[in-house]
Every structure is written in structure tokens, then in C-alpha cells.
Design a protein around this motif. Sequence first.
Motif, PDB file in Angstrom:
ATOM      1  N   ASP A   1       0.831  -1.202   0.000  1.00  0.00           N
ATOM      2  CA  ASP A   1       0.000   0.000   0.000  1.00  0.00           C
ATOM      3  C   ASP A   1       0.868   1.255   0.000  1.00  0.00           C
ATOM      4  O   ASP A   1       0.393   2.349   0.285  1.00  0.00           O
ATOM      5  CB  ASP A   1      -0.937   0.011   1.208  1.00  0.00           C
ATOM      6  CG  ASP A   1      -0.188  -0.019   2.531  1.00  0.00           C
ATOM      7  OD1 ASP A   1       1.057  -0.126   2.517  1.00  0.00           O
ATOM      8  OD2 ASP A   1      -0.851   0.074   3.586  1.00  0.00           O
TER       9      ASP A   1
ATOM     10  N   SER B   1     -11.351   5.059  -5.684  1.00  0.00           N
ATOM     11  CA  SER B   1     -11.525   4.726  -4.274  1.00  0.00           C
ATOM     12  C   SER B   1     -12.150   3.343  -4.132  1.00  0.00           C
ATOM     13  O   SER B   1     -13.342   3.153  -4.331  1.00  0.00           O
ATOM     14  CB  SER B   1     -12.416   5.778  -3.593  1.00  0.00           C
ATOM     15  OG  SER B   1     -12.555   5.488  -2.214  1.00  0.00           O
ATOM     16  N   THR B   2     -11.311   2.361  -3.796  1.00  0.00           N
ATOM     17  CA  THR B   2     -11.748   0.980  -3.591  1.00  0.00           C
ATOM     18  C   THR B   2     -11.010   0.407  -2.388  1.00  0.00           C
ATOM     19  O   THR B   2     -10.148   1.057  -1.799  1.00  0.00           O
ATOM     20  CB  THR B   2     -11.440   0.108  -4.823  1.00  0.00           C
ATOM     21  OG1 THR B   2     -10.006   0.046  -4.996  1.00  0.00           O
ATOM     22  CG2 THR B   2     -12.072   0.679  -6.089  1.00  0.00           C
ATOM     23  N   ASN B   3     -11.329  -0.836  -2.045  1.00  0.00           N
ATOM     24  CA  ASN B   3     -10.614  -1.489  -0.941  1.00  0.00           C
ATOM     25  C   ASN B   3      -9.127  -1.598  -1.238  1.00  0.00           C
ATOM     26  O   ASN B   3      -8.290  -1.495  -0.332  1.00  0.00           O
ATOM     27  CB  ASN B   3     -11.197  -2.886  -0.694  1.00  0.00           C
ATOM     28  CG  ASN B   3     -12.590  -2.833  -0.105  1.00  0.00           C
ATOM     29  OD1 ASN B   3     -12.971  -1.834   0.514  1.00  0.00           O
ATOM     30  ND2 ASN B   3     -13.362  -3.889  -0.285  1.00  0.00           N
ATOM     31  N   MET B   4      -8.773  -1.811  -2.513  1.00  0.00           N
ATOM     32  CA  MET B   4      -7.367  -1.974  -2.862  1.00  0.00           C
ATOM     33  C   MET B   4      -6.578  -0.688  -2.665  1.00  0.00           C
ATOM     34  O   MET B   4      -5.371  -0.716  -2.412  1.00  0.00           O
ATOM     35  CB  MET B   4      -7.228  -2.457  -4.316  1.00  0.00           C
ATOM     36  CG  MET B   4      -5.835  -2.973  -4.654  1.00  0.00           C
ATOM     37  SD  MET B   4      -5.719  -3.706  -6.301  1.00  0.00           S
ATOM     38  CE  MET B   4      -5.695  -2.236  -7.310  1.00  0.00           C
ATOM     39  N   THR B   5      -7.254   0.463  -2.766  1.00  0.00           N
ATOM     40  CA  THR B   5      -6.586   1.751  -2.558  1.00  0.00           C
ATOM     41  C   THR B   5      -6.917   2.326  -1.181  1.00  0.00           C
ATOM     42  O   THR B   5      -6.862   3.535  -0.961  1.00  0.00           O
ATOM     43  CB  THR B   5      -6.991   2.763  -3.647  1.00  0.00           C
ATOM     44  OG1 THR B   5      -8.414   2.926  -3.645  1.00  0.00           O
ATOM     45  CG2 THR B   5      -6.531   2.293  -5.018  1.00  0.00           C
ATOM     46  N   SER B   6      -7.299   1.424  -0.257  1.00  0.00           N
ATOM     47  CA  SER B   6      -7.610   1.810   1.133  1.00  0.00           C
ATOM     48  C   SER B   6      -8.734   2.835   1.197  1.00  0.00           C
ATOM     49  O   SER B   6      -8.774   3.667   2.112  1.00  0.00           O
ATOM     50  CB  SER B   6      -6.350   2.353   1.829  1.00  0.00           C
ATOM     51  OG  SER B   6      -5.311   1.395   1.819  1.00  0.00           O
ATOM     52  N   ASN B   7      -9.648   2.750   0.224  1.00  0.00           N
ATOM     53  CA  ASN B   7     -10.810   3.655   0.177  1.00  0.00           C
ATOM     54  C   ASN B   7     -10.401   5.115   0.343  1.00  0.00           C
ATOM     55  O   ASN B   7     -10.971   5.862   1.151  1.00  0.00           O
ATOM     56  CB  ASN B   7     -11.820   3.262   1.257  1.00  0.00           C
ATOM     57  CG  ASN B   7     -12.401   1.877   1.026  1.00  0.00           C
ATOM     58  OD1 ASN B   7     -12.931   1.592  -0.042  1.00  0.00           O
ATOM     59  ND2 ASN B   7     -12.286   1.008   2.011  1.00  0.00           N
TER      60      ASN B   7
END
Length: 239
Positions: free
Chosen positions: A53, A150-156
Motif C-alpha cells: 500500500d 476509491s476501492t478497498n485496494m486503494t484503502s478507500n
Amino acid sequence: MVAKEIESKSGQKTRTIQVDFTHGCSIYPAIAEELQGLEIGILVNNVGMTCNDHFAYFLEIPDSEPTITHMVNCNVLSVPQMTRLVLPGMLERGTGLIINVSSEMGVRPQPLLALYSATKAFVSYFSQCLHAEYKSKGITVQCVAPLMVSTNMTSNVRVNCLVKSASGFVREAMNTVGHTSYTSGCLSHSLQSVAFALFLPDWLRTSTFLIRKMRNLSNARQYERRVQNGKWMISAKEE
């Protein structure tokens, strides 16, 4: 949960096949069996993962041996394997749409995210080659190469003028289908891609100077996060 939401909104039945794309070739016979008898008109290859991340050197990948294999299985192998299963039926019907989700990092080399960048480069090139091969047969293959969503993979990450929400991005990206075989997905990301090409050329992006700056910035942000988490833990204990 997502399947039920789709059914309630569209009135169409859904079928769920639960697999782990990090497991490699072993999962595809089961998928092929579940797909038998279905007429699939649209395939969206959107599965993907990253190993960090933050910006990090290749040898700093945590649990590098299994992680490398998992990322290649998930980000790379899944795309041609799922295409192999679905494309023959599309060819028989003379029509079909395949959308492969790549990344801006697959367009240009991105040091400190080397493995992720390389896997997405595969998706970009595979998509463009596949479209060239099959467009005359009624098949459209589109490559979508977004920047930050903005997704779970980008830590929202917080949505702003540069970062799109998942739903907002999908709405704009769907408007490009049938108009182009390659897209950043939305106007904001297209403008950012042009800006990166002009002001951050590959020679600068891959320079030792910029790599050191990016690494130092990443370390500073990690430290800030640890401090913030520490403050939260202290206040929680006090309460």
C-alpha cells in the motif's frame, strides 16, 4: 450480496462461481464447467491485487515467494484464461464485448511498484493485440486504464477531483464502450494521463533522483500513519 442486488435492480438471474484467482490454473476447469450452456455476451476482467500500500523496492515485497506467484496468477493469468473460456462462444455468435481493466501504471513503467506495473502492462498489451485480431469478427476488446479509484485496494482513499468513486468511475467508463478500444475511463483520468506524459516522462519517472524522493515521501506518510494509529490506541485505552 452483490448478486442479490443485481437481481433486484435488473430483474435478471445471476450465477455466482466462488474461486480464488491466486490459485493459478487449477481453478479454470471448475469455472469452465459452471459456464457450460451460458451465452456470455460481455466479459469484464476486473480481478486484481497489489502487494504493497506504499512505494517499495522489489525485494521489500512481504512474503515475496508466494506473493509474486499470487499476483501473477491473479493479475496476469486470469485475463487470458477467462478470455479462452468465453471467446469461442462469442465467435460463434459473431458478437461480444471483453473489457480488461489495466492501470495507468501499466502504460508507463512505475518504479517502486514494479510488479504491479508489470502485470498491468501485460493486460494493456494483451487487450490491444486481442482487439486487433478479433475486431473484424464482431468482437470488441476494450482496455480500461484508470488512475486512482476509491476501492478497498486503494484503502478507500478520499474521493476528490483527481480520485473517482467506484460507482462514478464505472458510469463514465461505460459511456466509452463502443467508441474506443482504449480509455482511461473518465475525463479526469484522461487529463491526468496527458499531464503525466508531458510533465513526468519516462526518463524522469525512472531516474534515481525521483525514486529516492518518492521513497522518502512514502516513508514519511507511513510514519504519519503509525503516529495517528498510536494516538488513536492511546485515546481508546484512556476511555
